[in-house]
Design a protein around this motif. Structure first.
Motif, mmCIF file in Angstrom:
data_model
loop_
_atom_site.group_PDB
_atom_site.id
_atom_site.type_symbol
_atom_site.label_atom_id
_atom_site.label_comp_id
_atom_site.label_asym_id
_atom_site.label_seq_id
_atom_site.Cartn_x
_atom_site.Cartn_y
_atom_site.Cartn_z
ATOM 1 N N VAL A 197 -52.317 -17.869 4.301
ATOM 2 C CA VAL A 197 -50.911 -17.458 4.291
ATOM 3 C C VAL A 197 -50.154 -18.286 5.323
ATOM 4 O O VAL A 197 -50.662 -18.601 6.399
ATOM 5 C CB VAL A 197 -50.731 -15.946 4.596
ATOM 6 C CG1 VAL A 197 -51.113 -15.114 3.411
ATOM 7 C CG2 VAL A 197 -51.500 -15.543 5.830
ATOM 8 N N HIS A 198 -48.932 -18.649 4.925
ATOM 9 C CA HIS A 198 -48.117 -19.470 5.816
ATOM 10 C C HIS A 198 -46.666 -19.058 5.643
ATOM 11 O O HIS A 198 -46.103 -19.187 4.555
ATOM 12 C CB HIS A 198 -48.316 -20.954 5.472
ATOM 13 C CG HIS A 198 -47.587 -21.863 6.413
ATOM 14 N ND1 HIS A 198 -47.971 -22.000 7.741
ATOM 15 C CD2 HIS A 198 -46.527 -22.665 6.227
ATOM 16 C CE1 HIS A 198 -47.160 -22.859 8.326
ATOM 17 N NE2 HIS A 198 -46.254 -23.279 7.431
ATOM 18 N N GLY A 211 -44.895 -16.322 5.213
ATOM 19 C CA GLY A 211 -44.482 -15.443 4.127
ATOM 20 C C GLY A 211 -44.914 -15.892 2.749
ATOM 21 O O GLY A 211 -44.479 -15.344 1.754
ATOM 22 N N LYS A 212 -45.755 -16.916 2.661
ATOM 23 C CA LYS A 212 -46.253 -17.340 1.351
ATOM 24 C C LYS A 212 -47.776 -17.425 1.392
ATOM 25 O O LYS A 212 -48.345 -17.938 2.341
ATOM 26 C CB LYS A 212 -45.680 -18.712 1.005
ATOM 27 C CG LYS A 212 -44.241 -18.602 0.548
ATOM 28 C CD LYS A 212 -43.892 -19.751 -0.369
ATOM 29 C CE LYS A 212 -42.539 -19.488 -0.988
ATOM 30 N NZ LYS A 212 -41.601 -20.591 -0.833
ATOM 31 N N ALA A 213 -48.389 -16.885 0.358
ATOM 32 C CA ALA A 213 -49.850 -16.945 0.292
ATOM 33 C C ALA A 213 -50.243 -17.916 -0.806
ATOM 34 O O ALA A 213 -49.659 -17.941 -1.875
ATOM 35 C CB ALA A 213 -50.411 -15.557 0.000
ATOM 36 N N ARG A 214 -51.228 -18.763 -0.517
ATOM 37 C CA ARG A 214 -51.773 -19.669 -1.522
ATOM 38 C C ARG A 214 -53.245 -19.339 -1.688
ATOM 39 O O ARG A 214 -53.996 -19.360 -0.714
ATOM 40 C CB ARG A 214 -51.694 -21.105 -1.032
ATOM 41 C CG ARG A 214 -50.381 -21.766 -1.214
ATOM 42 C CD ARG A 214 -50.454 -23.096 -0.459
ATOM 43 N NE ARG A 214 -49.118 -23.546 -0.133
ATOM 44 C CZ ARG A 214 -48.322 -24.150 -1.010
ATOM 45 N NH1 ARG A 214 -48.748 -24.387 -2.235
ATOM 46 N NH2 ARG A 214 -47.120 -24.525 -0.657
ATOM 47 N N MET A 215 -53.624 -19.032 -2.908
ATOM 48 C CA MET A 215 -55.037 -18.807 -3.165
ATOM 49 C C MET A 215 -55.376 -19.115 -4.611
ATOM 50 O O MET A 215 -54.619 -18.790 -5.516
ATOM 51 C CB MET A 215 -55.459 -17.387 -2.785
ATOM 52 C CG MET A 215 -54.454 -16.307 -3.119
ATOM 53 S SD MET A 215 -54.857 -14.753 -2.341
ATOM 54 C CE MET A 215 -54.940 -15.204 -0.625
ATOM 55 N N ALA A 216 -56.507 -19.783 -4.800
ATOM 56 C CA ALA A 216 -57.030 -20.130 -6.120
ATOM 57 C C ALA A 216 -55.972 -20.765 -7.026
ATOM 58 O O ALA A 216 -55.902 -20.485 -8.213
ATOM 59 C CB ALA A 216 -57.613 -18.882 -6.794
ATOM 60 N N LEU A 221 -47.973 -16.967 -3.951
ATOM 61 C CA LEU A 221 -47.266 -15.698 -4.051
ATOM 62 C C LEU A 221 -46.467 -15.429 -2.789
ATOM 63 O O LEU A 221 -46.841 -15.865 -1.704
ATOM 64 C CB LEU A 221 -48.215 -14.511 -4.278
ATOM 65 C CG LEU A 221 -49.680 -14.738 -4.456
ATOM 66 C CD1 LEU A 221 -50.456 -13.749 -3.660
ATOM 67 C CD2 LEU A 221 -49.943 -14.551 -5.938
ATOM 68 N N ALA A 222 -45.393 -14.678 -3.005
ATOM 69 C CA ALA A 222 -44.597 -14.266 -1.851
ATOM 70 C C ALA A 222 -45.318 -13.114 -1.172
ATOM 71 O O ALA A 222 -45.702 -12.149 -1.819
ATOM 72 C CB ALA A 222 -43.223 -13.809 -2.324
ATOM 73 N N SER A 223 -45.553 -13.253 0.121
ATOM 74 C CA SER A 223 -46.093 -12.106 0.859
ATOM 75 C C SER A 223 -45.302 -11.971 2.158
ATOM 76 O O SER A 223 -45.725 -12.450 3.207
ATOM 77 C CB SER A 223 -47.591 -12.263 1.109
ATOM 78 O OG SER A 223 -47.887 -13.546 1.577
ATOM 79 N N ALA A 265 -44.685 -13.002 7.298
ATOM 80 C CA ALA A 265 -43.631 -13.979 7.565
ATOM 81 C C ALA A 265 -43.914 -14.806 8.813
ATOM 82 O O ALA A 265 -43.487 -15.952 8.921
ATOM 83 C CB ALA A 265 -42.289 -13.257 7.699
ATOM 84 N N THR A 266 -44.633 -14.251 9.753
ATOM 85 C CA THR A 266 -44.866 -14.965 11.009
ATOM 86 C C THR A 266 -46.203 -15.697 11.028
ATOM 87 O O THR A 266 -46.533 -16.356 11.998
ATOM 88 C CB THR A 266 -44.832 -13.983 12.191
ATOM 89 O OG1 THR A 266 -45.811 -12.970 11.944
ATOM 90 C CG2 THR A 266 -43.471 -13.353 12.358
ATOM 91 N N ALA A 267 -46.973 -15.578 9.934
ATOM 92 C CA ALA A 267 -48.302 -16.200 9.942
ATOM 93 C C ALA A 267 -48.188 -17.717 9.820
ATOM 94 O O ALA A 267 -47.289 -18.235 9.150
ATOM 95 C CB ALA A 267 -49.130 -15.649 8.790
ATOM 96 N N HIS A 268 -49.099 -18.412 10.506
ATOM 97 C CA HIS A 268 -49.116 -19.861 10.412
ATOM 98 C C HIS A 268 -50.452 -20.345 9.906
ATOM 99 O O HIS A 268 -51.408 -20.419 10.650
ATOM 100 C CB HIS A 268 -48.807 -20.489 11.774
ATOM 101 C CG HIS A 268 -47.346 -20.444 12.078
ATOM 102 N ND1 HIS A 268 -46.462 -21.397 11.631
ATOM 103 C CD2 HIS A 268 -46.624 -19.522 12.753
ATOM 104 C CE1 HIS A 268 -45.252 -21.080 12.037
ATOM 105 N NE2 HIS A 268 -45.322 -19.947 12.717
ATOM 106 N N ASN A 269 -50.473 -20.607 8.592
ATOM 107 C CA ASN A 269 -51.668 -21.186 8.002
ATOM 108 C C ASN A 269 -52.927 -20.370 8.323
ATOM 109 O O ASN A 269 -53.960 -20.919 8.666
ATOM 110 C CB ASN A 269 -51.822 -22.619 8.502
ATOM 111 C CG ASN A 269 -52.445 -23.482 7.418
ATOM 112 O OD1 ASN A 269 -52.454 -23.101 6.243
ATOM 113 N ND2 ASN A 269 -52.966 -24.626 7.808
ATOM 114 N N ALA A 270 -52.786 -19.048 8.246
ATOM 115 C CA ALA A 270 -53.908 -18.174 8.601
ATOM 116 C C ALA A 270 -54.793 -17.960 7.381
ATOM 117 O O ALA A 270 -54.300 -17.822 6.266
ATOM 118 C CB ALA A 270 -53.380 -16.828 9.098
#
Lengths: 355, 293
Positions: free
Chosen positions: A247-248, A250-255, A259-261, A265-270
């Motif tokens: 997640v980066h 507010g956006k999550a990338r998977m497979a 998606l908007a998550s 919002a404050t996560a950095h490439n977690a």
């Protein structure tokens, strides 16, 4: 009677069965303690009953300290997993036991005991079996007798330890519905332990999900099922597919999905994990947008009313999809076929399990 | 019944695929039976034959001899004291071991077995060393005119020591197999400790208790080694039945010796009968569980 558990800890040797557990059960509620074996749910139940002493913490009944009360003084009805009926007594004597051991001064007369026992026998629909011995009863009948025996002393709290665990599937289903109706009639505060999520979801007013001696989440069945607070709860209630990603802002990338998550919002490439229930995925032959994943059908299994489809994603990971039978019949999937899987709902957790 | 019988027959037929050939089965069975006949039935029969060799009157006369009567009396007194003591101890120990966990539990189990592993003669000697004239308590006992060694108290003490595993050993596995569920259920239903014991625990173990008591009694009456060391062999005073048999035998009055010995043999037969009934009943209580474990 309400029950309050405050900061209970219990160790068995080096094994921590309960770790600072706190819980409130309001009067008249039917609560399920749900968790895998070893999660501490039975220990908690036995501590409420007074059959086990906590290492620290308090048990309050109606707001009054009861931690050191003797089992006999607690006025709890306890139903054991293996019934624990007195094998040398008839059904009648089993149910009457709690009344006949009362001190002489408050013991009901023989006639009153008889009335009470037959009222209970009627309640459990076993009037004609009063003279049988436990060995002559089926599992479901034994469990009902155990319940009647516990109810005979008019307990303030009813505690049930895996009450349907030793029964076959059909009897289990009948008995748990019967328990629900019974509770609606007599409204005694009840706590039951189970490892069967379906049972907890169907019967309980409130579910307390336990894991490794701690409470993971508590809430109504729909709260717990629809809004699992932790990955454990998500995983334990129902079949789940797992996607790894990041997640980066507010956006999550998977497979291959984005998606908007907004909660991250404050996560950095977690690093993050996405959870999708197997019935929250649709299978399509053609796709119009990017919300679907390319996959290949590995096998198709028919499981009663459902059809379970195992898909291999492009990255090699497998996912399971449960389709309703009519949907599956319309699709007519064949093994090796290329399809698209569209998750309807993805729940994202970062790896430190914060939301 | 018929169904069961026919099922058994069927199983017997199907079972022949996995069982040994006929000659092996016959051979093994006859070896076992022959062994039992030679080493158990033959001596047992011999005891009664020898005892009645000189006729029924001589047999009764041998038993009515004053020294023998005194030996029988002492044996009964000893057993009457030992059995209740060991019954109480056995129930308490088995209760504690089977229903609770505490530090030192396995040590206690080992200690209960100790009399089985120590030679009875040594058990007797221990009491001589403690209570005898040269023993550590000897002078004090003598000063207070208390006689333990070469008197009845010594015999009783030695017998208690030798027989104390019997009841406990019988009850521990039985109570452990029954678990604590029924007792816990009784507690949650408001029963007190004693009510729980007498109304829930006791009925489940009564046949085990009987079995333990009967074994304990047989051993208490038949004990030779330990009693021999502490008794002092005073005729008509500190001789039990086994000691009396030995004395008569050493005096070459064989018929009398076997007559007295036949009492112990009879006791053994009664013990065996009660044991069989008790075992069958225990099996029944275990086979009709309140649980499906």
């Amino acid at each position: 009677m309400s029950i309050d558990i405050v900061g209970i800890t219990k160790n068995f040797g080096s094994f921590t069965a309960l770790d600072q557990v706190s819980l409130s059960v309001p009067s008249g509620e039917l609560v399920a303690l749900l968790g895998p074996s070893g999660s501490g749910k039975t220990s908690l139940l036995r501590i409420i009953a007074g059959l086990e002493t906590p290492d620290s913490g308090h048990v309050l009944f109606n707001g009054e300290e009861a931690t050191n009360r003797q089992v006999q003084e607690r006025k709890v009805g306890f139903v054991f997993q293996h019934y624990a009926l007195f094998r040398h007594m008839t059904v009648y004597d089993n149910i009457a036991f709690g009344l006949t051991v009362k001190p002489k001064k408050i013991r009901p007369t023989k006639l009153d005991i008889r009335d009470k026992v037959f009222t209970l026998l009627k309640l459990i629909q076993l009037e004609q079996l009063a003279d049988r011995y436990p060995a002559q009863l089926s599992g479901g009948q034994r469990q009902r007798v155990a319940l009647a025996r516990a109810l005979a002393v008019e307990p303030q709290v009813l505690l049930l330890d895996e009450p349907f665990g030793a029964l076959d599937a059909k009897v289990r289903l009948e008995l748990r519905r019967w328990l629900r109706r019974l509770h609606d009639e007599i409204h005694v505060t009840s706590v039951f332990v189970t490892h069967d999520q379906e049972e907890a979801l169907e019967v309980a007013d409130r579910i307390v999900v336990m894991n490794q001696g701690r409470i993971e989440q508590q809430g109504t069945p729909s709260e717990v099922y629809d809004h699992p607070a932790t990955p454990f709860v998500f995983d334990f209630l129902g079949n789940v597919n797992l996607f790894q990603g990041r997640v980066h802002e507010g956006k999550a990338r998977m497979a291959g999905l984005e998606l908007a998550s907004p909660e991250f919002a404050t996560a950095h490439n977690a690093p993050a994990l996405g959870y999708v229930r197997s019935h929250d995925i649709e299978i399509e032959r053609e796709t119009l947008d990017l919300g679907a994943l390319e996959a290949e059908v590995r096998y198709v299994l028919s499981v009663g009313p459902l059809v379970r489809v195992n898909l291999a994603l492009v990255d090699g990971n497998g996912i399971e999809v449960d389709l309703a039978r009519d949907v599956a019949d319309r699709l007519r999937l064949s093994v090796g076929e290329k399809v698209f899987a569209r998750p309807r709902k993805i729940r994202v957790f970062t790896e430190d399990y914060q939301i | 019944m018929n169904v069961a019988a026919s099922l058994n027959r069927k199983n017997g037929k199907n079972g022949s695929n996995v069982s040994e050939p006929v000659w092996v089965r016959v051979l093994l069975t006859s070896v076992a039976l022959g062994f039992i006949a030679l080493f158990l039935l033959l001596p047992l029969g011999a005891v009664f034959v020898q005892a009645l060799e000189k006729g029924w009157d001589a047999y009764l006369a041998a038993l009515k001899e004053p020294d023998t009567l005194s030996a029988i009396r002492l044996t009964v007194i000893t057993a009457a004291l030992c059995v209740p003591v060991n019954l109480l101890f056995g129930i308490i120990a088995a209760w504690g071991i089977a229903k609770f966990s505490f530090p030192g539990k396995s040590l206690l189990i080992t200690l209960i077995d100790l009399p089985f592993s120590v030679s009875p003669v040594v058990s007797g000697l221990i009491y001589v060393l403690i209570f005898g004239l040269q023993g550590c308590l000897g002078p004090w006992l003598q000063a207070h005119d208390i006689k333990i060694i070469f008197a009845i108290p010594g015999i009783v003490l030695a017998t208690i020591f030798v027989t104390f595993p019997f009841v406990a050993r019988e009850l521990i596995p039985l109570m452990e197999s029954q678990g604590r569920d029924e007792e816990e259920a009784a507690l949650t239903l408001g029963a007190g400790g004693l009510q729980t014991f007498f109304r829930v625990t006791f009925p489940n173990i009564k046949w085990g208790i009987l079995y333990g008591v009967i074994l304990c009694n047989a051993r208490a009456m038949g004990e030779f080694g330990a009693v021999s060391v502490v008794s002092g062999h005073v005729r008509g005073a500190t001789n039990t039945i086994p000691l009396q048999v030995e004395i008569l035998y050493n005096e070459y009055s064989y018929a009398a010796a076997f007559a007295v010995a036949s009492l112990l043999a009879l006791l053994a037969l009664v013990t065996l009968a009660v044991k069989t009934v008790a075992e069958w009943k225990i099996h029944q209580t275990l086979a009709t569980p309140g649980s499906e474990r």
